[in-house]
Scaffold this motif. Structure first.
Motif, short mmCIF file in Angstrom:
data_model
loop_
_atom_site.label_atom_id
_atom_site.label_comp_id
_atom_site.label_asym_id
_atom_site.label_seq_id
_atom_site.Cartn_x
_atom_site.Cartn_y
_atom_site.Cartn_z
N GLU A 1 -10.81 -2.43 -18.15
CA GLU A 1 -9.56 -2.82 -18.83
C GLU A 1 -8.52 -1.70 -18.85
OE1 GLU A 1 -8.83 -5.93 -19.88
OE2 GLU A 1 -10.72 -6.39 -18.89
N ALA A 2 -8.87 -0.52 -18.32
CA ALA A 2 -7.96 0.62 -18.34
C ALA A 2 -6.82 0.42 -17.34
CB ALA A 2 -8.72 1.90 -18.00
N PHE A 3 -5.67 0.98 -17.68
CA PHE A 3 -4.52 0.95 -16.77
C PHE A 3 -4.77 1.95 -15.65
CE2 PHE A 3 -0.96 -0.80 -19.66
CZ PHE A 3 -1.81 -1.77 -20.13
N ARG A 4 -4.19 1.67 -14.49
CA ARG A 4 -4.37 2.54 -13.32
C ARG A 4 -3.03 3.14 -12.91
NH1 ARG A 4 -9.02 1.25 -14.66
NH2 ARG A 4 -10.54 0.27 -13.30
N THR A 5 -3.07 4.38 -12.46
CA THR A 5 -1.88 4.98 -11.87
C THR A 5 -1.70 4.37 -10.49
OG1 THR A 5 -3.11 6.77 -10.81
CG2 THR A 5 -2.30 7.18 -13.07
N ASP B 1 -2.58 -6.80 -12.66
CA ASP B 1 -1.74 -6.31 -11.57
C ASP B 1 -2.60 -5.92 -10.37
OD1 ASP B 1 0.63 -6.53 -13.10
OD2 ASP B 1 0.36 -4.50 -13.91
N VAL B 2 -3.71 -5.24 -10.65
CA VAL B 2 -4.61 -4.81 -9.58
C VAL B 2 -5.22 -6.04 -8.89
CG1 VAL B 2 -6.69 -3.49 -9.04
CG2 VAL B 2 -5.05 -2.59 -10.69
N ALA B 3 -5.59 -7.05 -9.67
CA ALA B 3 -6.14 -8.27 -9.08
C ALA B 3 -5.11 -8.93 -8.16
CB ALA B 3 -6.58 -9.24 -10.18
N LEU B 4 -3.84 -8.96 -8.60
CA LEU B 4 -2.78 -9.53 -7.76
C LEU B 4 -2.61 -8.72 -6.48
CD1 LEU B 4 -0.37 -11.39 -7.22
CD2 LEU B 4 1.01 -9.87 -8.63
N LEU B 5 -2.64 -7.39 -6.60
CA LEU B 5 -2.51 -6.54 -5.42
C LEU B 5 -3.65 -6.77 -4.44
CD1 LEU B 5 -1.36 -3.27 -7.20
CD2 LEU B 5 0.05 -4.80 -5.82
N GLU C 1 6.38 -3.92 -4.18
CA GLU C 1 7.19 -4.17 -5.38
C GLU C 1 8.60 -4.63 -5.01
OE1 GLU C 1 7.38 -1.20 -8.50
OE2 GLU C 1 5.32 -0.60 -8.03
N THR C 2 9.13 -4.15 -3.90
CA THR C 2 10.47 -4.56 -3.48
C THR C 2 10.46 -5.96 -2.88
OG1 THR C 2 10.33 -3.64 -1.23
CG2 THR C 2 11.11 -2.17 -3.00
N ARG C 3 9.33 -6.40 -2.37
CA ARG C 3 9.24 -7.70 -1.70
C ARG C 3 8.70 -8.82 -2.58
NH1 ARG C 3 12.55 -5.75 1.10
NH2 ARG C 3 12.20 -5.01 3.19
N PHE C 4 7.90 -8.48 -3.58
CA PHE C 4 7.28 -9.48 -4.44
C PHE C 4 7.67 -9.22 -5.89
CE2 PHE C 4 4.47 -8.89 -0.79
CZ PHE C 4 4.39 -10.19 -0.30
N SER C 5 8.48 -10.10 -6.43
CA SER C 5 8.98 -9.91 -7.80
C SER C 5 7.88 -10.07 -8.84
CB SER C 5 10.11 -10.89 -8.09
OG SER C 5 9.65 -12.22 -7.97
N VAL C 6 6.73 -10.64 -8.46
CA VAL C 6 5.64 -10.82 -9.42
C VAL C 6 4.88 -9.53 -9.68
CG1 VAL C 6 5.33 -13.28 -8.95
CG2 VAL C 6 4.07 -11.60 -7.59
N ILE C 7 5.10 -8.51 -8.86
CA ILE C 7 4.46 -7.21 -9.10
C ILE C 7 5.36 -6.43 -10.04
CG2 ILE C 7 3.59 -5.08 -8.09
CD1 ILE C 7 3.28 -6.57 -5.45
N ARG C 8 4.91 -6.30 -11.28
CA ARG C 8 5.71 -5.60 -12.29
C ARG C 8 4.82 -4.65 -13.09
NH1 ARG C 8 7.90 -11.06 -12.81
NH2 ARG C 8 6.16 -11.40 -14.18
N PRO C 9 4.50 -3.48 -12.53
CA PRO C 9 3.70 -2.55 -13.31
C PRO C 9 4.51 -2.00 -14.47
CG PRO C 9 4.47 -1.50 -11.31
CD PRO C 9 4.88 -2.95 -11.23
N MET C 10 3.80 -1.54 -15.47
CA MET C 10 4.50 -0.87 -16.58
C MET C 10 5.05 0.44 -16.04
SD MET C 10 2.12 -1.29 -19.95
CE MET C 10 2.72 0.29 -20.46
N LYS C 11 6.22 0.81 -16.49
CA LYS C 11 6.79 2.09 -16.08
C LYS C 11 7.06 2.93 -17.32
CE LYS C 11 8.73 0.71 -11.70
NZ LYS C 11 9.89 0.65 -10.84
N ARG C 12 6.58 4.15 -17.29
CA ARG C 12 6.81 5.08 -18.39
C ARG C 12 8.05 5.90 -18.10
NH1 ARG C 12 2.29 4.43 -22.05
NH2 ARG C 12 2.94 6.33 -23.00
N ALA C 13 8.40 6.75 -19.03
CA ALA C 13 9.55 7.64 -18.84
C ALA C 13 9.35 8.41 -17.53
CB ALA C 13 9.67 8.59 -20.01
#
Length: 145
Positions: free
Chosen positions: A6-10, A51-55, A29-41
């Motif tokens: 369940e951990a987030f991945r870099t 997200d990983v399952a989708l990838l 990410e530029t081609r598939f709008s469904v890929i939306r990882p969390m982005k930190r500062a």
């Protein structure tokens, strides 16, 4: 030390799990709008398990099944992410993908037979179509000129 399921991945960890280079994930990410990882500062990406399952499903469809990016985009637009997982197969989805048995999935209500449109409805539809065609022509002219 390995991360839990369940951990987030870099981006590097996600790329390693999926079997592609990190720049490929950025491109996807530029081609598939469904890929939306969390982005930190600072723009650092963190991929959730879904997200990983989708990838994984994208990689399977693009690399293993030989589908084109456009084909996969169209499937995603028409049928959604679940269709991508279904096309890729259960192995691509990975252990964190939730598979809902068909018996537990909500069933669509049976469609009642529709009466054919009356003459007034046909006239209104034809007028609406003509309006839309005229609008499209005007937009095409504006974009071209």
């Amino acid at each position: 030390m390995t991360k839990g399921p369940e951990a987030f991945r870099t981006i590097s960890e996600a790329a390693d799990e999926v079997g592609v280079a990190p720049h490929v994930l950025r491109f996807w990410e530029t081609r598939f709008s469904v890929i939306r990882p969390m982005k930190r500062a600072g723009g650092r990406r963190f991929y959730r398990p879904q997200d990983v399952a989708l990838l994984r499903s994208l990689r399977t469809l693009l690399h293993d099944h030989g589908r084109s990016i456009r084909d996969v985009q169209q499937v995603c637009r028409r049928e959604g992410v679940k269709a991508l997982h279904a096309l890729a197969g259960p192995v691509a989805a990975g252990p964190e993908a939730v598979i809902i048995p068909a018996a537990a999935q909500p069933q669509a209500a049976p469609k009642s037979p529709q009466a054919p449109p009356d003459e007034g409805a046909r006239t209104r539809l034809a007028a609406t179509r003509e309006d839309l065609v005229a609008i499209k022509l005007r937009l095409d002219a504006l974009l071209a000129g």
